[in-house]
Design a protein around this motif. Structure first.
Motif, PDB file in Angstrom:
ATOM      1  N   TRP A  86       0.831  -1.208   0.000  1.00 45.91           N
ATOM      2  CA  TRP A  86       0.000   0.000   0.000  1.00 45.91           C
ATOM      3  C   TRP A  86       0.867   1.262   0.000  1.00 45.91           C
ATOM      4  CZ3 TRP A  86      -4.727   0.540  -1.473  1.00 45.91           C
ATOM      5  CH2 TRP A  86      -5.618  -0.522  -1.372  1.00 45.91           C
ATOM      6  N   ARG A  87       1.996   1.220   0.709  1.00 41.77           N
ATOM      7  CA  ARG A  87       2.899   2.378   0.720  1.00 41.77           C
ATOM      8  C   ARG A  87       3.453   2.632  -0.682  1.00 41.77           C
ATOM      9  NH1 ARG A  87       4.934   1.334   5.220  1.00 41.77           N
ATOM     10  NH2 ARG A  87       6.414  -0.241   4.524  1.00 41.77           N
ATOM     11  N   ASN A  88       3.846   1.574  -1.395  1.00 46.23           N
ATOM     12  CA  ASN A  88       4.344   1.728  -2.771  1.00 46.23           C
ATOM     13  C   ASN A  88       3.265   2.307  -3.667  1.00 46.23           C
ATOM     14  OD1 ASN A  88       6.780   0.623  -1.994  1.00 46.23           O
ATOM     15  ND2 ASN A  88       6.296  -1.428  -2.733  1.00 46.23           N
ATOM     16  N   TRP A  89       2.034   1.838  -3.495  1.00 47.66           N
ATOM     17  CA  TRP A  89       0.922   2.355  -4.299  1.00 47.66           C
ATOM     18  C   TRP A  89       0.723   3.841  -4.014  1.00 47.66           C
ATOM     19  CZ3 TRP A  89      -3.687   4.582  -2.760  1.00 47.66           C
ATOM     20  CH2 TRP A  89      -4.625   4.789  -3.760  1.00 47.66           C
ATOM     21  N   ALA A  90       0.753   4.228  -2.740  1.00 45.79           N
ATOM     22  CA  ALA A  90       0.521   5.626  -2.375  1.00 45.79           C
ATOM     23  C   ALA A  90       1.618   6.542  -2.929  1.00 45.79           C
ATOM     24  CB  ALA A  90       0.434   5.759  -0.851  1.00 45.79           C
ATOM     25  N   VAL A  91       2.871   6.100  -2.844  1.00 50.30           N
ATOM     26  CA  VAL A  91       3.978   6.912  -3.376  1.00 50.30           C
ATOM     27  C   VAL A  91       3.811   7.079  -4.882  1.00 50.30           C
ATOM     28  CG1 VAL A  91       6.471   6.910  -3.807  1.00 50.30           C
ATOM     29  CG2 VAL A  91       5.595   6.372  -1.539  1.00 50.30           C
ATOM     30  N   THR A  92       3.488   6.000  -5.574  1.00 50.35           N
ATOM     31  CA  THR A  92       3.282   6.079  -7.020  1.00 50.35           C
ATOM     32  C   THR A  92       2.104   6.994  -7.350  1.00 50.35           C
ATOM     33  OG1 THR A  92       4.187   3.864  -7.294  1.00 50.35           O
ATOM     34  CG2 THR A  92       2.858   4.725  -9.109  1.00 50.35           C
ATOM     35  N   ALA A  93       1.034   6.887  -6.568  1.00 48.44           N
ATOM     36  CA  ALA A  93      -0.134   7.742  -6.795  1.00 48.44           C
ATOM     37  C   ALA A  93       0.241   9.217  -6.662  1.00 48.44           C
ATOM     38  CB  ALA A  93      -1.257   7.372  -5.827  1.00 48.44           C
ATOM     39  N   VAL A  94       1.013   9.558  -5.647  1.00 47.82           N
ATOM     40  CA  VAL A  94       1.431  10.947  -5.448  1.00 47.82           C
ATOM     41  C   VAL A  94       2.274  11.422  -6.626  1.00 47.82           C
ATOM     42  CG1 VAL A  94       2.889  12.447  -4.026  1.00 47.82           C
ATOM     43  CG2 VAL A  94       1.255  10.903  -2.933  1.00 47.82           C
TER      44      VAL A  94
END
Length: 152
Positions: free
Chosen positions: A94-102
């Motif tokens: 989820w952290r990787n997804w959030a960083v990519t989303a940002v």
């Protein structure tokens, strides 16, 4: 890059998109050029089409050699049926997804601000499916853990 007629994968398109972003940040591309090339990168089907987008730009610095592949080890516990076992933790995923989303939202916002007009919201194709898969795996993992506890 491999032979120009071979089909490119999503990872190849993402790598070119990242390189284009770095070149725009360095001042080699205007926002309009970046936006046009980025759209072409995500629409590219072959390595040749991707190569055209960076042919007039300096090559990135040499990358360190890729680490040797790691053989997956069976996990002591975790979801073993196509889920989390042997992969990153749920929180890391989820952290990787959030960083990519940002990052993709920042790129999209920069193109909108730079062009002065509202552009097609392409980040949905990056963060939407990935987030849906993570959500399904997260919800599925919880049910699988409960079922295993009842069996033991």
């Amino acid at each position: 890059m491999p032979e120009p007629h071979l089909r490119a994968a999503d990872a190849d398109r993402a790598a070119v998109a990242a390189q284009l972003g770095e070149q725009m940040s360095a001042g080699r591309l205007t926002v309009a050029e970046y936006d046009e090339r980025l759209a072409r990168a995500y629409a590219a089907r072959t390595y040749g089409e991707l190569e055209e987008l960076t042919a007039d730009l300096p090559r990135p610095a040499a990358q360190p050699p890729a680490p040797a592949p790691v053989r997956p080890q069976p996990a002591a516990h975790g979801w073993h049926h196509g889920g989390w076992s042997g992969g990153p933790s749920r929180e890391a995923a989820w952290r990787n997804w959030a960083v990519t989303a940002v990052i993709v939202l920042a790129v999209w916002t920069a193109t909108v601000i730079g062009s002065g007009e509202l552009r097609y919201f392409w980040p949905i194709w990056v963060i939407g499916p990935w987030g849906a898969v993570l959500l399904a795996q997260t919800l599925g993992r919880g049910r699988g853990d409960d079922d295993r506890r009842r069996l033991t």
